[in-house]
Design a protein around this motif. Sequence first.
Motif, mmCIF file in Angstrom:
data_model
loop_
_atom_site.group_PDB
_atom_site.id
_atom_site.type_symbol
_atom_site.label_atom_id
_atom_site.label_comp_id
_atom_site.label_asym_id
_atom_site.label_seq_id
_atom_site.Cartn_x
_atom_site.Cartn_y
_atom_site.Cartn_z
ATOM 1 N N PRO A 1 -22.513 54.273 -90.552
ATOM 2 C CA PRO A 1 -23.830 53.674 -90.323
ATOM 3 C C PRO A 1 -24.585 53.481 -91.624
ATOM 4 C CG PRO A 1 -23.823 55.989 -89.677
ATOM 5 C CD PRO A 1 -22.401 55.631 -89.984
ATOM 6 N N CYS A 2 -25.447 52.479 -91.654
ATOM 7 C CA CYS A 2 -26.237 52.208 -92.850
ATOM 8 C C CYS A 2 -27.149 53.389 -93.146
ATOM 9 C CB CYS A 2 -27.072 50.944 -92.657
ATOM 10 S SG CYS A 2 -26.089 49.453 -92.465
ATOM 11 N N THR A 3 -27.380 53.618 -94.417
ATOM 12 C CA THR A 3 -28.219 54.724 -94.839
ATOM 13 C C THR A 3 -29.699 54.348 -94.739
ATOM 14 O OG1 THR A 3 -28.259 54.025 -97.155
ATOM 15 C CG2 THR A 3 -26.415 55.410 -96.454
ATOM 16 N N LEU A 4 -30.556 55.343 -94.931
ATOM 17 C CA LEU A 4 -31.994 55.076 -94.945
ATOM 18 C C LEU A 4 -32.367 54.114 -96.058
ATOM 19 C CD1 LEU A 4 -33.828 58.459 -94.229
ATOM 20 C CD2 LEU A 4 -33.594 56.471 -92.735
ATOM 21 N N GLY A 5 -31.688 54.225 -97.189
ATOM 22 C CA GLY A 5 -31.968 53.316 -98.292
ATOM 23 C C GLY A 5 -31.683 51.882 -97.924
ATOM 24 N N MET B 1 -40.324 60.329 -84.302
ATOM 25 C CA MET B 1 -41.212 61.135 -83.474
ATOM 26 C C MET B 1 -41.576 62.456 -84.152
ATOM 27 S SD MET B 1 -39.593 60.512 -79.667
ATOM 28 C CE MET B 1 -40.801 61.580 -78.907
ATOM 29 N N GLN B 2 -40.671 62.967 -85.002
ATOM 30 C CA GLN B 2 -40.974 64.172 -85.770
ATOM 31 C C GLN B 2 -41.925 63.885 -86.930
ATOM 32 O OE1 GLN B 2 -39.984 67.318 -85.200
ATOM 33 N NE2 GLN B 2 -38.695 66.850 -83.426
ATOM 34 N N GLY B 3 -42.163 62.614 -87.221
ATOM 35 C CA GLY B 3 -43.012 62.248 -88.356
ATOM 36 C C GLY B 3 -42.257 62.184 -89.667
ATOM 37 N N TRP B 4 -40.912 62.162 -89.620
ATOM 38 C CA TRP B 4 -40.117 62.174 -90.846
ATOM 39 C C TRP B 4 -39.939 60.786 -91.438
ATOM 40 C CZ3 TRP B 4 -35.626 65.618 -88.547
ATOM 41 C CH2 TRP B 4 -36.133 66.891 -88.288
ATOM 42 N N LEU B 5 -40.162 59.752 -90.658
ATOM 43 C CA LEU B 5 -39.985 58.381 -91.128
ATOM 44 C C LEU B 5 -41.272 57.606 -90.892
ATOM 45 C CD1 LEU B 5 -36.413 57.559 -89.736
ATOM 46 C CD2 LEU B 5 -37.031 58.193 -92.075
ATOM 47 N N ASP B 6 -41.749 56.957 -91.938
ATOM 48 C CA ASP B 6 -42.948 56.127 -91.839
ATOM 49 C C ASP B 6 -42.718 54.892 -92.698
ATOM 50 O OD1 ASP B 6 -45.403 54.948 -91.679
ATOM 51 O OD2 ASP B 6 -46.562 56.729 -92.174
ATOM 52 N N PHE B 7 -42.308 53.806 -92.057
ATOM 53 C CA PHE B 7 -42.001 52.560 -92.766
ATOM 54 C C PHE B 7 -43.147 51.563 -92.710
ATOM 55 C CE2 PHE B 7 -37.115 52.201 -93.243
ATOM 56 C CZ PHE B 7 -37.053 53.522 -93.651
ATOM 57 N N THR B 8 -44.247 51.910 -92.071
ATOM 58 C CA THR B 8 -45.316 50.930 -91.864
ATOM 59 C C THR B 8 -46.605 51.265 -92.600
ATOM 60 O OG1 THR B 8 -45.946 52.085 -89.822
ATOM 61 C CG2 THR B 8 -44.387 50.259 -89.617
ATOM 62 N N SER B 9 -46.892 52.536 -92.857
ATOM 63 C CA SER B 9 -48.162 52.902 -93.508
ATOM 64 C C SER B 9 -48.102 52.610 -95.001
ATOM 65 C CB SER B 9 -48.473 54.385 -93.282
ATOM 66 O OG SER B 9 -48.573 54.687 -91.913
ATOM 67 N N GLU B 10 -49.225 52.169 -95.531
ATOM 68 C CA GLU B 10 -49.301 51.935 -96.970
ATOM 69 C C GLU B 10 -49.340 53.242 -97.750
ATOM 70 O OE1 GLU B 10 -52.558 49.421 -97.860
ATOM 71 O OE2 GLU B 10 -51.778 47.689 -96.744
ATOM 72 N N CYS C 1 -43.289 63.239 -94.159
ATOM 73 C CA CYS C 1 -42.234 62.237 -94.030
ATOM 74 C C CYS C 1 -41.444 62.129 -95.328
ATOM 75 C CB CYS C 1 -42.819 60.878 -93.646
ATOM 76 S SG CYS C 1 -43.788 60.082 -94.941
ATOM 77 N N ILE C 2 -40.323 61.449 -95.252
ATOM 78 C CA ILE C 2 -39.453 61.250 -96.404
ATOM 79 C C ILE C 2 -40.069 60.215 -97.333
ATOM 80 C CG2 ILE C 2 -37.171 60.449 -97.139
ATOM 81 C CD1 ILE C 2 -36.042 61.523 -94.540
ATOM 82 N N ASP C 3 -40.197 60.553 -98.588
ATOM 83 C CA ASP C 3 -40.681 59.619 -99.601
ATOM 84 C C ASP C 3 -39.543 58.649 -99.906
ATOM 85 O OD1 ASP C 3 -41.582 58.251 -101.819
ATOM 86 O OD2 ASP C 3 -42.345 60.028 -102.851
ATOM 87 N N MET C 4 -39.652 57.400 -99.435
ATOM 88 C CA MET C 4 -38.537 56.468 -99.547
ATOM 89 C C MET C 4 -38.270 56.055 -100.993
ATOM 90 S SD MET C 4 -37.145 56.335 -96.718
ATOM 91 C CE MET C 4 -35.917 55.202 -97.358
ATOM 92 N N GLU C 5 -39.288 55.964 -101.822
ATOM 93 C CA GLU C 5 -39.048 55.642 -103.231
ATOM 94 C C GLU C 5 -38.244 56.758 -103.894
ATOM 95 O OE1 GLU C 5 -42.564 54.729 -105.346
ATOM 96 O OE2 GLU C 5 -43.101 52.994 -104.096
ATOM 97 N N GLU C 6 -38.600 57.987 -103.614
ATOM 98 C CA GLU C 6 -37.877 59.131 -104.154
ATOM 99 C C GLU C 6 -36.472 59.201 -103.557
ATOM 100 O OE1 GLU C 6 -39.601 63.435 -104.939
ATOM 101 O OE2 GLU C 6 -38.991 63.226 -102.841
ATOM 102 N N TYR C 7 -36.372 58.917 -102.270
ATOM 103 C CA TYR C 7 -35.072 58.947 -101.609
ATOM 104 C C TYR C 7 -34.121 57.939 -102.250
ATOM 105 C CZ TYR C 7 -31.549 58.549 -97.917
ATOM 106 O OH TYR C 7 -30.361 58.501 -97.232
ATOM 107 N N ILE C 8 -34.600 56.720 -102.452
ATOM 108 C CA ILE C 8 -33.748 55.671 -103.031
ATOM 109 C C ILE C 8 -33.361 56.023 -104.458
ATOM 110 C CG2 ILE C 8 -33.735 53.251 -103.745
ATOM 111 C CD1 ILE C 8 -35.489 52.657 -101.309
ATOM 112 N N LEU D 1 -28.771 63.144 -104.105
ATOM 113 C CA LEU D 1 -29.504 64.143 -103.322
ATOM 114 C C LEU D 1 -30.278 63.434 -102.217
ATOM 115 C CD1 LEU D 1 -29.860 64.984 -106.623
ATOM 116 C CD2 LEU D 1 -30.764 67.033 -105.527
ATOM 117 N N HIS D 2 -30.349 64.060 -101.047
ATOM 118 C CA HIS D 2 -31.036 63.441 -99.917
ATOM 119 C C HIS D 2 -31.840 64.490 -99.150
ATOM 120 C CE1 HIS D 2 -27.316 60.929 -100.480
ATOM 121 N NE2 HIS D 2 -28.250 59.993 -100.523
ATOM 122 N N VAL D 3 -33.089 64.158 -98.904
ATOM 123 C CA VAL D 3 -33.916 65.000 -98.041
ATOM 124 C C VAL D 3 -33.504 64.750 -96.597
ATOM 125 C CG1 VAL D 3 -36.245 65.440 -97.204
ATOM 126 C CG2 VAL D 3 -35.847 65.091 -99.643
#
Length: 464
Positions: A83-87, A181-190, A197-204, A214-216
């Motif tokens: 499956p595709c990753t979060l990145g 639902m756990q609040g770990w993913l937020d792709f819409t808030s500025e 939640c996971i910091d997507m810039e840091e994750y990438i 490394l992955h949170v």
Amino acid sequence: MSMRDTAAALNSMHFTASTAKESNPACQESAQQLFVHTQGPLSLAMCSAQDARAQFLNTSAVFVEVCMDCAANPDTSVSPTSPCTLGQMSYFKDLVDVTIHGEKCASLVLCAGTDGRMITTCAYLIGSYMILCTNSSLADVASTFQPVADRFERFKDGTEPETAEEMTVFDCWEALRCGKMQGWLDFTSESPDLDRCIDMEEYIHYDNPANGKLHVIIPSRLIAFPCPSDLEVDEESGEAPQWLDMAGGRHFGPDYYADILGDFDVQLVVRCDASATYDDAAFASRGLAVERLGGALEMRPQRLLQEVDRFLTLARLVPGMIGIHGADAGLGSGGELLVSSLLIKRHGFRARSALAWLRITHPAVDAQRTLRFAVLPHQPPPAVPKLAPGALHHHSAADLRCLPREDTLRFAAALRRCASAPAALDDEIWDRGWDAITQGEAGPPWADVPEPAVFEALDGASLH
């Protein structure tokens, strides 16, 4: 209906569609369906971009052709089954936003071709976008793709294709829904809450193989990383390097990971490797405790339960984050057992969705940049043709739809009074008739002629 009941129903829907493909004519008919439309801006085309553009009715749509990037990963037998990753989801979300706003289009059509793996991957991306960006429920996503569910293939971990646990696309959607639902993913808030939640810039950034992979997995609680390499001591400095490029890849020592884990406020490192020989003194020197758990699943069931209980206890008592690694790039079977137990016990995941969350957030294989998205140039709607009166009879009923609606209806009203096909009319009659229509005369030359059946196709919805 609870989350678990809903997920069980979705998986049942998928398995029913898969097993009924041969016996149910409706499923065979659905397999021939070319398009899947969602309530949002995305659609799936199970054909080439050229065929999709020729058959798609929405002229304001942008078509994106998706294929494997064999230059980035020549082994196409591995990456499509993962499956595709979060990145990759974050990249896809940005692609959708930029394309729709940049091209000023109403919809985006993802063209997967006819390969089952690509259809599954594209449907997975669209369903993930619906969950993460449009707040769609699992039931909404499942019902959207149910007509073509028999064309989906299963995901598996490509490191051990013979024995790997298989997952369905529904398992992955359920995992993403649970994570949101756990609040770990937020792709819409500025300005998302990065403590929850996971910091997507840091994750990438850390998802890049050049930065350590490394992955949170659980924000502010659990982070996974590959097994550190036992790098040789440099003769000049007398110390082992933090990282070293060799054999076509970048290898990182325990000192490199110890520094980064300290920045993440990690206080405990759990080693799930049975035979790794690196020196973990680098962790202890920075105040990180080390514990070995889940090294092998061949141990007795009682021992397995003891280690799972020990890990759950540590996860409850350790005030900071926990770092965990397996014997290779992934967590291995022992590490996945421990983390899945935590997700099930504390966060309400089911077993299959917990495993899917692990594969999505911390893939065992390098699936980065294996998909290539080619955005086809946007074609605006065709301009209204200017037809000469004498050439009007050479155009079909379909061409008349390009005329403005008012002229089309007036022209059709005149044609309904004609007794013969347009090809049988001479230019003089056509010129007189055209003048009567364009000048708004109430009685064209053939006003009293009965309406023929040949022009029934011009009537009704076909002209609207």
